[in-house]
Write an enzyme that holds these catalytic residues in place. Structure first.
Site, short mmCIF file in Angstrom:
data_model
loop_
_atom_site.label_atom_id
_atom_site.label_comp_id
_atom_site.label_asym_id
_atom_site.label_seq_id
_atom_site.Cartn_x
_atom_site.Cartn_y
_atom_site.Cartn_z
N LEU A 1 0.95 -1.10 0.12
CA LEU A 1 -0.15 -0.03 0.03
C LEU A 1 0.97 1.37 -0.09
O LEU A 1 0.69 1.98 0.86
CB LEU A 1 -0.84 -0.19 1.01
CG LEU A 1 -1.93 -1.22 1.18
CD1 LEU A 1 -2.73 -1.07 2.39
CD2 LEU A 1 -2.81 -1.01 0.11
N HIS A 2 1.74 1.60 -0.89
CA HIS A 2 2.66 2.55 -0.89
C HIS A 2 1.93 3.82 -0.94
O HIS A 2 2.33 4.50 0.07
CB HIS A 2 3.33 2.40 -2.57
CG HIS A 2 4.16 1.18 -2.77
ND1 HIS A 2 5.45 0.65 -2.11
CD2 HIS A 2 4.12 0.37 -3.77
CE1 HIS A 2 5.87 -0.29 -2.40
NE2 HIS A 2 4.95 -0.69 -3.56
N ASP A 3 1.25 4.24 -1.82
CA ASP A 3 0.72 5.53 -2.01
C ASP A 3 -0.56 5.99 -0.88
O ASP A 3 -0.30 7.08 -0.07
CB ASP A 3 0.14 5.91 -3.29
CG ASP A 3 1.33 5.82 -4.37
OD1 ASP A 3 2.48 5.82 -4.04
OD2 ASP A 3 1.03 6.02 -5.53
#
Length: 315
Positions: free
Chosen positions: A242-244
């Site tokens: 869930l980078h962003d």
């Protein structure tokens, strides 16, 4: 917690789409605009994708602006792995309706600076693509950029390897010169990099819970594409990162992460260390470091908030 005026600066791929949804769903955020950048996909298509995602999550009134099309010192070229990870269209090959609204004709950097003048320290900017728009705005009007209360980026890797080379993370690698200008400026920046985003994972067990509505099913289809790619490319992780959306979460609630405050730089020489994010040796003794680097994350609490937001959005 007071409501933050927020601008998202993103190259709308799949995790950027989740970042938009998270910002729209969070009661502590008023999303005042989206600024597109290149990276996962070209800047123009990123803007169109942002419009489609805003309609999907019930926020079609949020304006979208086009930012820079190219890095500061070379031309943008989409790399094959971006098509593989995000799909040719950037959003998992899911065919969303054409948006009813159009992209604004106002240049993205002008919008960013106008918002900084208007809202000052009430403004939060979350950049989840390359840092070109921020660097350009800094160059254009340094004093105005200093007024922004919260600049949080998804990018970099301090304690773990990069994801495009052994040292380089993708957003920084797209424009290391811009990232270096931001990191070595006097702006206060929070870096949410691979150090924490690789620990924050989503599986189809979670996305299946969104499928009670048409919009939720569309978002689940988009994210499931990403999960399938991660299963092929990074089977050791056990889900998609869930980078962003984590960067958006940290911008709203910094207690999700543990930070190290330090002065950072980016290696811009074209050698084996190109685009590495590292402590700046020249400023080791500076008593007021300007970058907060997230190095640990309360992933269970974050995932709970993430899922609550998405369930409320797609009930």
């Amino acid at each position: 917690m007071s409501v933050q005026k927020m601008i998202l600066d993103l190259d709308t791929g799949i995790d950027d789409a989740m970042a938009i949804a998270y910002a729209v769903a969070d009661p502590n955020v008023e999303l005042i605009g989206i600024l597109s950048s290149f990276g996962n996909i070209e800047s123009d298509r990123a803007a169109q994708n942002a419009l489609k995602i805003l309609e999907l999550v019930g926020a079609p009134e949020v304006p979208v602006f086009v930012g820079h099309h190219n890095p500061l010192d070379h031309d943008y070229q989409r790399i094959d792995v971006n098509s593989q990870i995000h799909g040719e269209n950037g959003i998992g090959e899911v065919d969303l309706p054409e948006p009813a609204h159009s992209v604004s004709t106002k240049p993205g950097v002008d919008f960013l600076l106008a918002a900084a003048r208007q809202y000052g320290d009430q403004l939060t900017v979350v950049a989840t693509g390359p840092m070109t728009n921020l660097a350009a705005a800094l160059e254009q009007d340094h004093a105005t950029m200093q007024k922004i209360g919260n600049i949080t980026i998804m990018g970099g890797a301090l304690t773990v390897p990069g994801n495009v080379t052994p040292v380089a993370e993708a957003n920084v690698e797209q424009d290391p010169v811009a990232a270096n200008q931001l990191f070595t400026s006097d702006l206060n920046v929070t870096m949410v990099g691979l150090d924490v985003t690789l620990r924050t994972l989503l599986t189809k067990q979670e996305t299946s819970q969104w499928r009670e509505s048409t919009a939720g099913s569309n978002m689940a289809d988009i994210v499931d594409f990403y999960i399938d790619v991660y299963a092929d490319l990074y089977p050791e992780l056990g889900g998609c990162s869930l980078h962003d959306p984590l960067a958006v979460g940290v911008a709203i609630d910094p207690s999700f992460v543990t930070i190290i405050a330090m002065n950072m730089m980016v290696t811009t020489e074209h050698d084996a260390y190109y685009a590495r994010t590292i402590g700046d040796k020249a400023r080791l003794n500076d008593p007021n470091p300007n970058v907060k680097v997230a190095v640990a994350v309360d992933k269970d609490r974050y995932l709970q908030v993430f899922m609550d937001h998405f369930k409320n959005l797609f009930h």
